[in-house]
Scaffold this motif. Structure first.
Motif, mmCIF file in Angstrom:
data_model
loop_
_atom_site.group_PDB
_atom_site.id
_atom_site.type_symbol
_atom_site.label_atom_id
_atom_site.label_comp_id
_atom_site.label_asym_id
_atom_site.label_seq_id
_atom_site.Cartn_x
_atom_site.Cartn_y
_atom_site.Cartn_z
ATOM 1 N N GLY A 1 -4.541 -8.770 -6.448
ATOM 2 C CA GLY A 1 -3.364 -7.911 -6.360
ATOM 3 C C GLY A 1 -3.469 -6.959 -5.184
ATOM 4 N N LEU A 2 -2.329 -6.693 -4.529
ATOM 5 C CA LEU A 2 -2.260 -5.731 -3.436
ATOM 6 C C LEU A 2 -1.086 -4.789 -3.680
ATOM 7 C CD1 LEU A 2 -3.474 -8.510 -2.033
ATOM 8 C CD2 LEU A 2 -3.129 -7.199 0.061
ATOM 9 N N TRP A 3 -1.313 -3.500 -3.411
ATOM 10 C CA TRP A 3 -0.275 -2.487 -3.538
ATOM 11 C C TRP A 3 -0.242 -1.666 -2.255
ATOM 12 C CZ3 TRP A 3 -3.521 -4.177 -7.206
ATOM 13 C CH2 TRP A 3 -2.985 -4.569 -8.444
ATOM 14 N N ASN A 4 0.919 -1.095 -1.939
ATOM 15 C CA ASN A 4 1.000 -0.241 -0.759
ATOM 16 C C ASN A 4 0.540 1.160 -1.105
ATOM 17 O OD1 ASN A 4 3.139 1.056 -2.046
ATOM 18 N ND2 ASN A 4 4.715 -0.003 -0.849
ATOM 19 N N SER A 5 0.591 2.058 -0.141
ATOM 20 C CA SER A 5 0.075 3.412 -0.342
ATOM 21 C C SER A 5 0.874 4.191 -1.377
ATOM 22 C CB SER A 5 0.057 4.170 0.990
ATOM 23 O OG SER A 5 1.352 4.177 1.581
ATOM 24 N N ALA A 6 2.087 3.735 -1.689
ATOM 25 C CA ALA A 6 2.923 4.394 -2.698
ATOM 26 C C ALA A 6 2.736 3.787 -4.081
ATOM 27 C CB ALA A 6 4.393 4.324 -2.280
ATOM 28 N N PRO A 20 3.780 -2.867 -5.661
ATOM 29 C CA PRO A 20 3.088 -4.151 -5.478
ATOM 30 C C PRO A 20 3.554 -4.910 -4.242
ATOM 31 C CG PRO A 20 4.693 -4.305 -7.254
ATOM 32 C CD PRO A 20 4.629 -2.859 -6.879
ATOM 33 N N LEU A 21 2.595 -5.416 -3.490
ATOM 34 C CA LEU A 21 2.867 -6.276 -2.348
ATOM 35 C C LEU A 21 2.624 -7.738 -2.704
ATOM 36 C CD1 LEU A 21 1.064 -4.246 0.470
ATOM 37 C CD2 LEU A 21 3.512 -4.283 -0.034
ATOM 38 N N ASP A 47 1.298 -2.147 4.956
ATOM 39 C CA ASP A 47 0.848 -0.871 4.387
ATOM 40 C C ASP A 47 0.110 -1.153 3.085
ATOM 41 O OD1 ASP A 47 0.492 1.733 3.530
ATOM 42 O OD2 ASP A 47 2.538 1.900 2.733
ATOM 43 N N VAL A 48 -1.179 -1.486 3.198
ATOM 44 C CA VAL A 48 -1.996 -1.801 2.019
ATOM 45 C C VAL A 48 -2.835 -0.581 1.650
ATOM 46 C CG1 VAL A 48 -3.752 -3.314 1.033
ATOM 47 C CG2 VAL A 48 -2.095 -4.223 2.677
ATOM 48 N N GLY A 49 -2.686 -0.129 0.415
ATOM 49 C CA GLY A 49 -3.470 1.019 -0.044
ATOM 50 C C GLY A 49 -4.486 0.666 -1.101
#
Length: 357
Positions: free
Chosen positions: A215-220, A223-224, A245-247
């Motif tokens: 799983g990947l999520w942005n800085s906010a 989900p990406l 923008d990966v956080g």
């Protein structure tokens, strides 16, 4: 067997855990001696104990170095989950309690009750899912505490998904001087002991660890990508997000060298990147890699942290280069404050000396 409780056993009992894994840094670091000590302590204190192994262990001679090794000594009332063929060679009387339906190269894993003190070879289930089934069966049969005996090169039985706590056996057999052993043990602890993620992060990652995958999520926190895929094959997929923008990254499976290099590349592009893995047993990297990752400003966390219950020492090596037991214990306790460091053989000798006086 002596009456009373050893410091290591007291730590285990105080923790209230129901499943404990015993693992060794390498062969001949005293894992079997530690396990035997705990089996004796459980018998002396009337604790209903279940025992199994991750794969095959407990053989009469070390399968790697071909030197004699201590046998696993079980006690009356112990519940043992082991492969059918090992029971034919057991030097102890047992009674069949339950079948598990789990096959292994050495036959079905069966649960037996030990009727008299003696030596056993124990060969349990290898897969994590089967281990969970075996542990549940041992508890159903009356075990208040289940101990898992590890095998060379395997640490997944130490995962918090399987065990509540872990005892790590280390010693002179690792090689080098005492300082080298302390350093290598510290490095191993750094990997196994990566901190658990905060509740908010764990909640965000929960779908990945429930279903498996990446799983990947942005800085906010949006989900990406959420994909049910083998993490060992995820490096190329992660690198596709270098410009995004990966956080936060969550990886449910094993993290090998290729995937680690992809994470390092992402961290170079994303200051403050957070990475969550299932636990330290899924990391197949070096402690130096973790330090470098931290210097990048990235943060590595565990979805479930491992509870290190204790460290046991073996100052002797069958290949030479043994240590002074008392000195090794003093140095290790100073190096690993808070870990509950023990040399069960030395402590037994000291107790016997006191009783003789």
């Amino acid at each position: 067997m002596t009456a009373g409780q050893s410091p290591l056993w007291q730590r285990i009992q105080a923790s209230g855990m129901s499943t404990l894994a015993v693992m060794g840094m390498t062969k001949n670091t005293g894992k079997t001696v530690t396990l035997n000590h705990l089996l004796a302590q459980a018998a002396a204190n009337g604790v209903a104990l279940g025992v199994t192994s991750i794969g095959r262990d407990g053989e009469n001679r070390d399968a790697v170095f071909f030197v004699p090794k201590p046998a696993i000594v079980v006690w009356p009332g112990n519940l043992v989950a082991t492969a059918r063929s090992t029971l034919e060679r057991a030097k102890v009387r047992t009674k069949l309690i339950a079948a598990t339906g789990i096959d292994s190269p050495m036959g079905e894993i069966l649960v037996v009750k030990v009727l008299a003190q003696g030596e056993m070879e124990i060969a349990g289930a290898s897969r994590s899912s089967d281990q969970l089934t075996v542990i549940a069966r041992l508890k159903q049969c009356g075990a208040a505490l289940v101990m898992l005996d590890g095998a060379l090169g395997r640490s997944h039985h130490a995962s918090p998904a399987i065990a509540n706590g872990v005892i790590l056996a280390t010693g002179a057999a690792i090689g080098g001087g005492m300082g080298d052993v302390i350093r290598k043990t510290r490095d191993r602890l750094a990997i196994l002991g990566i901190p658990q993620a905060d509740e908010a992060t764990r909640s965000l990652c929960e779908p990945v660890f429930a279903k498996g995958g990446v799983g990947l999520w942005n800085s906010a926190g949006q989900p990406l990508m959420l994909a049910e895929m083998a993490t060992l094959n995820a490096a190329a997929t992660l690198l596709q997000y270098q410009q995004a923008d990966v956080g936060l990254v969550a990886l449910s499976g094993a993290v090998g060298r290729s995937l680690w290099r992809a994470l390092v590349t992402l961290a170079n592009h994303k200051p403050g990147l957070r990475v969550v893995v299932n636990d330290g047993t899924r990391l197949f990297v070096e402690a130096a890699d973790l330090k470098a990752f931290d210097k990048q400003g990235a943060q590595l966390m565990a979805y479930c942290g491992i509870h290190m219950t204790g460290i046991t020492l073996n100052p002797f090596s069958p290949l030479g280069g043994s240590f002074d037991a008392t000195e090794f214990l003093e140095i290790a306790r100073a190096a690993f404050v808070g870990y509950g460091v023990s040399d069960v053989m030395l402590e037994n000798t000291m107790n016997e000396t006191k009783e003789a006086i």
